[in-house]
Design a protein around this motif. Sequence first.
Motif, PDB file in Angstrom:
ATOM      1  N   ARG A 126      37.937 -23.943  35.058  1.00 25.25           N
ATOM      2  CA  ARG A 126      36.885 -23.708  36.061  1.00 25.25           C
ATOM      3  C   ARG A 126      37.533 -23.100  37.296  1.00 25.25           C
ATOM      4  O   ARG A 126      38.473 -23.666  37.856  1.00 25.25           O
ATOM      5  CB  ARG A 126      36.172 -25.023  36.378  1.00 25.25           C
ATOM      6  N   LYS A 127      36.987 -21.980  37.706  1.00 25.60           N
ATOM      7  CA  LYS A 127      37.590 -21.136  38.738  1.00 25.60           C
ATOM      8  C   LYS A 127      37.906 -21.921  40.021  1.00 25.60           C
ATOM      9  O   LYS A 127      37.020 -22.566  40.598  1.00 25.60           O
ATOM     10  CB  LYS A 127      36.654 -19.978  39.058  1.00 25.60           C
ATOM     11  N   VAL A 128      39.166 -21.856  40.426  1.00 29.35           N
ATOM     12  CA  VAL A 128      39.640 -22.605  41.607  1.00 29.35           C
ATOM     13  C   VAL A 128      39.356 -21.829  42.892  1.00 29.35           C
ATOM     14  O   VAL A 128      38.841 -22.368  43.870  1.00 29.35           O
ATOM     15  CB  VAL A 128      41.144 -22.902  41.446  1.00 29.35           C
ATOM     16  N   LEU A 145      28.192 -14.162  46.599  1.00 26.31           N
ATOM     17  CA  LEU A 145      27.846 -15.556  46.906  1.00 26.31           C
ATOM     18  C   LEU A 145      28.435 -16.565  45.916  1.00 26.31           C
ATOM     19  O   LEU A 145      27.776 -17.546  45.526  1.00 26.31           O
ATOM     20  CB  LEU A 145      26.320 -15.698  46.965  1.00 26.31           C
ATOM     21  N   GLU A 146      29.701 -16.371  45.512  1.00 20.48           N
ATOM     22  CA  GLU A 146      30.312 -17.348  44.609  1.00 20.48           C
ATOM     23  C   GLU A 146      30.454 -18.712  45.263  1.00 20.48           C
ATOM     24  O   GLU A 146      30.359 -19.731  44.578  1.00 20.48           O
ATOM     25  CB  GLU A 146      31.673 -16.832  44.134  1.00 20.48           C
ATOM     26  N   LYS A 147      30.683 -18.751  46.579  1.00 18.68           N
ATOM     27  CA  LYS A 147      30.806 -20.061  47.241  1.00 18.68           C
ATOM     28  C   LYS A 147      29.456 -20.789  47.281  1.00 18.68           C
ATOM     29  O   LYS A 147      29.395 -21.997  47.491  1.00 18.68           O
ATOM     30  CB  LYS A 147      31.392 -19.910  48.648  1.00 18.68           C
ATOM     31  N   LEU A 170      40.674 -16.937  36.662  1.00 16.36           N
ATOM     32  CA  LEU A 170      39.487 -16.091  36.772  1.00 16.36           C
ATOM     33  C   LEU A 170      39.537 -15.284  38.068  1.00 16.36           C
ATOM     34  O   LEU A 170      39.669 -15.827  39.149  1.00 16.36           O
ATOM     35  CB  LEU A 170      38.211 -16.949  36.750  1.00 16.36           C
ATOM     36  N   CYS A 171      39.494 -13.987  37.900  1.00 18.11           N
ATOM     37  CA  CYS A 171      39.272 -13.019  38.951  1.00 18.11           C
ATOM     38  C   CYS A 171      40.053 -13.231  40.236  1.00 18.11           C
ATOM     39  O   CYS A 171      41.240 -12.947  40.277  1.00 18.11           O
ATOM     40  CB  CYS A 171      37.770 -12.923  39.234  1.00 18.11           C
ATOM     41  N   ASN A 172      39.432 -13.808  41.255  1.00 20.89           N
ATOM     42  CA  ASN A 172      40.120 -13.945  42.548  1.00 20.89           C
ATOM     43  C   ASN A 172      41.389 -14.774  42.426  1.00 20.89           C
ATOM     44  O   ASN A 172      42.343 -14.561  43.191  1.00 20.89           O
ATOM     45  CB  ASN A 172      39.175 -14.588  43.566  1.00 20.89           C
ATOM     46  N   ASP A 173      41.427 -15.704  41.457  1.00 26.69           N
ATOM     47  CA  ASP A 173      42.649 -16.506  41.227  1.00 26.69           C
ATOM     48  C   ASP A 173      43.867 -15.601  41.104  1.00 26.69           C
ATOM     49  O   ASP A 173      44.970 -15.973  41.506  1.00 26.69           O
ATOM     50  CB  ASP A 173      42.535 -17.311  39.927  1.00 26.69           C
ATOM     51  N   ARG A 174      43.701 -14.403  40.546  1.00 27.54           N
ATOM     52  CA  ARG A 174      44.881 -13.559  40.242  1.00 27.54           C
ATOM     53  C   ARG A 174      45.557 -13.040  41.506  1.00 27.54           C
ATOM     54  O   ARG A 174      46.684 -12.541  41.439  1.00 27.54           O
ATOM     55  CB  ARG A 174      44.492 -12.391  39.338  1.00 27.54           C
ATOM     56  N   ARG A 175      44.860 -13.153  42.657  1.00 30.12           N
ATOM     57  CA  ARG A 175      45.433 -12.674  43.920  1.00 30.12           C
ATOM     58  C   ARG A 175      46.321 -13.709  44.594  1.00 30.12           C
ATOM     59  O   ARG A 175      46.995 -13.400  45.579  1.00 30.12           O
ATOM     60  CB  ARG A 175      44.294 -12.282  44.869  1.00 30.12           C
ATOM     61  N   TRP A 176      46.309 -14.933  44.077  1.00 26.22           N
ATOM     62  CA  TRP A 176      47.018 -16.036  44.720  1.00 26.22           C
ATOM     63  C   TRP A 176      48.258 -16.435  43.923  1.00 26.22           C
ATOM     64  O   TRP A 176      48.139 -16.792  42.741  1.00 26.22           O
ATOM     65  CB  TRP A 176      46.082 -17.240  44.899  1.00 26.22           C
ATOM     66  N   TYR A 195      37.785 -10.614  35.008  1.00 27.46           N
ATOM     67  CA  TYR A 195      37.383 -10.348  36.398  1.00 27.46           C
ATOM     68  C   TYR A 195      36.196  -9.399  36.502  1.00 27.46           C
ATOM     69  O   TYR A 195      35.939  -8.616  35.593  1.00 27.46           O
ATOM     70  CB  TYR A 195      38.561  -9.832  37.237  1.00 27.46           C
ATOM     71  N   ASN A 196      35.482  -9.555  37.634  1.00 26.61           N
ATOM     72  CA  ASN A 196      34.434  -8.623  38.090  1.00 26.61           C
ATOM     73  C   ASN A 196      34.836  -8.266  39.513  1.00 26.61           C
ATOM     74  O   ASN A 196      34.688  -9.122  40.408  1.00 26.61           O
ATOM     75  CB  ASN A 196      33.059  -9.287  38.138  1.00 26.61           C
ATOM     76  N   THR A 197      35.326  -7.055  39.729  1.00 22.96           N
ATOM     77  CA  THR A 197      35.809  -6.701  41.064  1.00 22.96           C
ATOM     78  C   THR A 197      35.125  -5.440  41.561  1.00 22.96           C
ATOM     79  O   THR A 197      35.439  -4.338  41.077  1.00 22.96           O
ATOM     80  CB  THR A 197      37.337  -6.514  41.037  1.00 22.96           C
ATOM     81  N   PRO A 198      34.204  -5.588  42.523  1.00 29.26           N
ATOM     82  CA  PRO A 198      33.570  -4.389  43.084  1.00 29.26           C
ATOM     83  C   PRO A 198      34.620  -3.489  43.733  1.00 29.26           C
ATOM     84  O   PRO A 198      35.601  -3.994  44.308  1.00 29.26           O
ATOM     85  CB  PRO A 198      32.615  -4.957  44.133  1.00 29.26           C
TER      86      PRO A 198
HETATM   87  N1  ING Z   1      35.790 -10.734  42.634  1.00 29.71           N
HETATM   88  C1  ING Z   1      36.687 -10.153  43.563  1.00 29.71           C
HETATM   89  C2  ING Z   1      38.155 -10.356  43.226  1.00 29.71           C
HETATM   90  O1  ING Z   1      38.867 -11.199  43.733  1.00 29.71           O
HETATM   91  C3  ING Z   1      37.296  -9.738  45.877  1.00 29.71           C
HETATM   92  C4  ING Z   1      36.378 -10.510  44.970  1.00 29.71           C
HETATM   93  C5  ING Z   1      37.352  -8.348  45.805  1.00 29.71           C
HETATM   94  C6  ING Z   1      38.109 -10.401  46.765  1.00 29.71           C
HETATM   95  C7  ING Z   1      38.248  -7.624  46.642  1.00 29.71           C
HETATM   96  C8  ING Z   1      38.989  -9.705  47.617  1.00 29.71           C
HETATM   97  C9  ING Z   1      39.056  -8.322  47.537  1.00 29.71           C
HETATM   98  O2  ING Z   1      38.600  -9.547  42.430  1.00 29.71           O
HETATM   99  C10 ING Z   1      35.748 -11.974  42.103  1.00 29.71           C
HETATM  100  N2  ING Z   1      34.757 -12.211  41.212  1.00 29.71           N
HETATM  101  O3  ING Z   1      36.550 -12.849  42.411  1.00 29.71           O
END
Ligand code: ING
Length: 321
Positions: A126-128, A145-147, A170-176, A195-198
Amino acid sequence: MSRYLNIAMGQLGPVQRSDSRRQVVARLCDMMREAHALGAQLIVYPELALTTFFPRWFLADDADIDSFFEREMPGPETRPLFELAHALGVGFYLGYAELAQEQGRWMRYNTAILVDQHAKIVGRYRKVHLPGHAEHEPWRRFQHLEKRYFTPGSRFDVYQAFGGIVGMALCNDRRWAETYRVMGLQGVELVMIGYNTPVHNAPAPQHDDLSLFHNQLSMQAGAYQNGTWVVGVAKAGLEEGVDSIGGSCIIAPSGEVRACCITKDDEVVVARCDLDFCAIYKQTTFNFDRHRRPEAYDMIVRRKGVALAADGSPWHEPEEA
Ligand code: ING
């Protein structure tokens, strides 16, 4: 010796609000068949793969919100994917919106499951790190509006599966960095991340041109610094008027890109990944037991955000007597 695992990326193109789960599952099944024909034993699908990325909208009505969630997994619409997985002997990672009953309450999670080659669910995550915001922010072109819609998870587990130690994010987790390190400290050899990244990030539009770079940079760093394979898979393309990046890729423990998708549609790419390729990094450069200094890292756990003194200078807790 080598422990080869043939891994497929099952990148999805856009899923519109009008696309039914049945239609999406049919697309996932088509990609699983293609992956199997290419020799894959495992296919990784995106985050929230069964529906459009609904956190882009402010939804006031609970029934509306819950219409994007799964109450059971597998359910009637997703069972065909499990049946095909069993028939072909292909495992999969699938991201979806989970409605779970806990102590009589319904909880909403942004979830991923790991299903083995016998179609048995062997792991759930479950996404942290939930990005975005919790209230409607009209200044944005679209919401994130994920929060608001999800309760955060609180753990990164790893599992013995597919001949190695595997984990999920999941998605934003990969940035940390913490995401990978917690699993790295458990010996992880493969991290799967949907991931879904606009392309457009409303709070920092100046970064829009770097969205693909930041996507790959984050996963390359996580892979190299923890001696693990990382597979990142997008739901890409123009979905309900919002353009999301593709950039699905398989990263080796060296940090090198082993394979990547080149479209923003449904696309299957398979790579042969040697899980034993992790060892040389885990035993040398990132031999955690030999080189890490946790006694110098306590601020990483103790502090949530940056702490500065009133005059903006760095603030340190008083030394313990
Ligand atoms: N989407 C984006 C992600 O972390 C985001 C949100 C986009 C955060 C760009 C920061 C910069 O890839 C999800 N679903 O987490």
